[in-house]
Design an enzyme around this catalytic site. Structure first.
Site, mmCIF file in Angstrom:
data_model
loop_
_atom_site.group_PDB
_atom_site.id
_atom_site.type_symbol
_atom_site.label_atom_id
_atom_site.label_comp_id
_atom_site.label_asym_id
_atom_site.label_seq_id
_atom_site.Cartn_x
_atom_site.Cartn_y
_atom_site.Cartn_z
ATOM 1 N N CYS A 16 0.812 -1.221 0.000
ATOM 2 C CA CYS A 16 0.000 0.000 0.000
ATOM 3 C C CYS A 16 0.846 1.271 0.000
ATOM 4 O O CYS A 16 1.966 1.294 0.511
ATOM 5 C CB CYS A 16 -0.864 0.089 1.250
ATOM 6 N N GLY A 42 1.607 -0.084 -4.972
ATOM 7 C CA GLY A 42 0.361 -0.826 -5.143
ATOM 8 C C GLY A 42 -0.290 -0.452 -6.456
ATOM 9 O O GLY A 42 -0.553 0.723 -6.694
ATOM 10 N N ASN A 121 -1.562 1.596 5.674
ATOM 11 C CA ASN A 121 -0.470 0.848 5.035
ATOM 12 C C ASN A 121 0.169 -0.008 6.113
ATOM 13 O O ASN A 121 0.586 0.497 7.146
ATOM 14 C CB ASN A 121 0.553 1.832 4.457
ATOM 15 N N GLY A 122 0.227 -1.306 5.867
ATOM 16 C CA GLY A 122 0.812 -2.212 6.855
ATOM 17 C C GLY A 122 -0.054 -3.436 7.001
ATOM 18 O O GLY A 122 -0.825 -3.772 6.107
ATOM 19 N N TYR A 262 14.539 -1.961 -1.522
ATOM 20 C CA TYR A 262 13.720 -2.177 -2.707
ATOM 21 C C TYR A 262 12.419 -1.389 -2.765
ATOM 22 O O TYR A 262 12.083 -0.817 -3.797
ATOM 23 C CB TYR A 262 13.416 -3.685 -2.828
#
Ligand code: SF4
Length: 485
Positions: A16, A42, A121-122, A262
């Site tokens: 996300c 995402g 997000n998570g 990344y």
């Protein structure tokens, strides 16, 4: 938008990106731009909620890329107001590959003191237990997303206002969460006590922005102010600016080290360090730790590029673009026929034969997950006449799944979970295969003494198997943690 990596199905995927703006005209347009800059986090779907004093809350949720949906003037005119939040998602636990539009965030809840929208997000590691408890107590869930738990916990809180209800709710939640939320007048941002996932604050004119990464502040012309601290909640209004609250017991932070390797874009800043520079430094450390006699250093584009530049610089071996990526390889072309799909890698990448032929090549990539694509790349390089192929990997072996908002294959599908380094080398069929050490990676991100084994400075569970938050739902499902040494 092209995928962040040409082999998306053999990479860990951030699930996300979140963005919010308050105090600017047509806030939803800024959010759409921010989400576009966060698209690498995402690509499956996105959503925006806005609020206008005369028109109330409005929302739009769509499958697909931001640029294909939230550039329509007709759609954006339905999202008026000076306050908006948004979300892009890959897919969350619970609905992989079968996402319904109702799973697309932000989620919205109507409370007695007004509405609130929330984007997350998570990953909530006790979501199953919370969901069971909430359903037993009468909550009716509308999605399969764990994040909806937060709205239901807020609904059950007895606090007087929405920020306090959110504090209450988030104290019950375990795992990793960066949140942007909004009421009719306030933009709210929260990071979990360990600060596993990122969240930054920006200033734009008289207004403010919250974003997963600084690259999305750049696109709207906002100035980067600072990171939201681990365990901090900020409540922001156009009139009164930023109020900082600390709702959680202070803990030592454990930011996701893979963001450096990344997930984040190389033009973002993390902890006052350029992600590009950190990745280049990873290449420098990698060259120091894993030297090899070779003629050419090539990145696996694009994510291996900064580390390859660092490796070439430190080793003195010339750098070259041995693999060329087709920038225009979109989804639409891959879809039509099985025959075209089977061409796979060659559609996305081509080897620069004139450069590779007869050379001993060092290939630098960011990670090895299943290893399927590493094998294909090696074959392409050898077919092009390379004399030797040496893989150098800018992260330690990925041997454990992530439970904090990153899509990882089951443990048995991770190459490093079932094979030693030498077995992986044989399996991939390369002349040598070496990974950066955990200490080397820590040095590259700025920890001069390496990893503190007693109290690690980052989350590195996918490499070490040491999870900073117990993945309680997964343990219930039978996941076996690493045995204590
Ligand atoms: S397990 Fe790995 S990918 Fe997940 S948060 Fe920790 S370091 Fe990041």
């Amino acid at each position: 938008m092209p995928p962040a990596h040409p082999f998306d199905d053999d990479k860990l995927k951030e699930e996300c990106g979140i963005f919010g703006v308050v105090g600017v005209t047509d806030a939803a347009n800024f959010v759409a731009l921010g989400l576009h800059a966060l698209q690498h986090r995402g690509q499956e779907a996105g959503g925006i909620v806005s609020h206008h004093p005369d028109h109330g809350f409005n929302s739009a949720r769509r499958f697909g890329y931001v640029r294909d949906n939230f550039t329509s003037q007709k759609l954006m005119e339905t999202l008026p107001g000076e306050l908006a939040i948004g979300h892009v998602r890959y897919s969350t636990a619970g609905s992989k590959g079968q996402t319904q539009i109702r799973d697309v965030q932000p989620f919205f809840g109507e409370f007695s003191m007004g509405g609130a929208a929330i984007a997350h997000n998570g990953n909530i590691t006790n979501a199953d237990a919370l969901r069971r408890e909430l359903i037993e107590r009468g909550s009716i869930f509308q999605s399969s997303s764990d994040s909806e738990c937060i709205i239901h916990l807020m609904a059950r809180s007895l606090q007087r206002n929405i920020p306090e209800r959110m504090e209450d709710a988030l104290r019950r939640v375990e795992g990793a969460f960066s949140v942007v939320a909004m009421t009719r007048t306030k933009l709210i941002g929260v990071r979990d006590p360990l600060g596993v996932r990122p969240l930054v604050l920006g200033k734009i004119g008289d207004g403010w922005a919250l974003s997963s990464e600084t690259c999305a502040l750049d696109i709207i012309g906002a100035e980067y102010v600072r990171e939201i601290d681990p365990g901090e909640m900020v409540v922001i209004t156009a009139e009164h600016g930023v109020e900082s609250i600390r709702p959680f017991r202070p803990q030592k932070s454990r930011f996701c080290i893979f963001e450096h390797v990344y997930f984040s874009r190389p033009d973002s800043i993390i902890g006052d360090r350029s992600v590009y520079e950190t990745r280049r430094q990873i290449g420098v450390e990698l060259a120091r730790e894993t030297p090899v006699d070779a003629d050419l250093v090539c990145p696996v584009p694009d994510s291996g590029t900064p580390a390859a530049i660092g490796y070439a610089y430190e080793s003195g071996i010339p750098y070259g673009m041995g693999i060329i990526r087709n920038q225009y390889m979109g989804r639409t072309f891959i879809e039509p026929t099985e025959q075209i799909r089977n061409m796979g890698v060659r559609l996305k990448l081509n080897v620069n034969r004139a450069l590779i032929k007869g050379k001993r090549v060092v290939l630098v990539d960011d990670s090895v997950v299943r290893g399927t694509t590493s094998r294909k790349i090696k074959e392409m390089i050898l077919d092009a006449g390379a004399a030797e192929v040496h893989f150098r990997i800018a992260s330690p072996p990925t041997a454990w799944p992530c439970f904090y908002g990153v899509d990882t294959p089951q443990r048995e599908k991770l190459l490093a979970a079932t094979m030693s380094e030498e077995e992986m080398r044989t399996h991939l069929g390369v002349d040598s295969l070496k990974f950066i050490s955990l200490d080397g990676l820590y040095r590259a991100v700025g920890e001069a003494s390496g990893r503190d084994a007693k109290s690690p400075q980052y989350c590195d569970a996918c490499f070490s198997g040491e999870y900073p938050v117990e993945p309680s739902d997964m343990l219930e499902k039978g996941f076996q943690m690493k045995a204590a040494e």
